[in-house]
Design a protein around this motif. Structure first.
Motif, PDB file in Angstrom:
ATOM      1  N   ASP A 249      -3.233   3.389  -5.147  1.00  0.00           N
ATOM      2  CA  ASP A 249      -3.425   2.879  -3.793  1.00  0.00           C
ATOM      3  C   ASP A 249      -2.324   1.890  -3.441  1.00  0.00           C
TER       4      ASP A 249
ATOM      5  N   LYS B  95       0.870  -1.181   0.000  1.00  0.00           N
ATOM      6  CA  LYS B  95       0.000   0.000   0.000  1.00  0.00           C
ATOM      7  C   LYS B  95       0.901   1.223   0.000  1.00  0.00           C
TER       8      LYS B  95
ATOM      9  N   LYS C 138       1.808   8.708  -6.246  1.00  0.00           N
ATOM     10  CA  LYS C 138       0.930   9.450  -5.330  1.00  0.00           C
ATOM     11  C   LYS C 138       0.094  10.458  -6.112  1.00  0.00           C
TER      12      LYS C 138
ATOM     13  N   ASP D  77       0.492   4.196   0.949  1.00  0.00           N
ATOM     14  CA  ASP D  77       0.466   4.986   2.183  1.00  0.00           C
ATOM     15  C   ASP D  77       1.360   4.399   3.270  1.00  0.00           C
TER      16      ASP D  77
END
Length: 108
Positions: free
Chosen positions: A100, A41, A95, A43
């Motif tokens: 994702d 992921k 990004k 993030d």
């Protein structure tokens, strides 16, 4: 009555195709480099403070490459604890493009 069912069926097909295309687009983003590592992921990637923002020209070139080949020019390399070691421009573009997940290479 048959005409009504045909119209309903046509609308269902159109919506199905629309959602299927969205899923295909997402899958393409995830599987950018499927044979090169693991998928994480985006993030969860940690950026050290010593990374400097790349020159605008470099980002522009990398973006142009991705748009042409639908493939990032460089790979993201992460440490075992998810700190970015290499591929900062790829990370920034991913990004920017609202990825994702992305495929990375894990440093040993």
């Amino acid at each position: 009555m048959l005409k009504i069912f045909k119209n309903i069926n046509k609308r269902i097909e159109e919506k199905t195709i629309k959602y299927a295309q969205k899923d295909i687009d997402e899958l393409t983003k995830i599987l950018n480099r499927p044979k090169e590592g693991e998928i994480v992921k985006i993030d969860n990637i940690k950026i050290r403070k010593d990374f400097k923002k790349p020159r605008a020209q470099k980002l522009k070139q990398r973006r142009k490459y991705y748009e042409k080949y639908n493939y990032f020019r460089s790979t993201i390399v992460l440490s075992q604890d998810n700190y970015l070691l290499d591929g900062y421009t790829t990370y920034l573009l991913a990004k920017e493009m609202k990825f994702d997940f992305i495929t990375i290479v894990r440093a040993r």
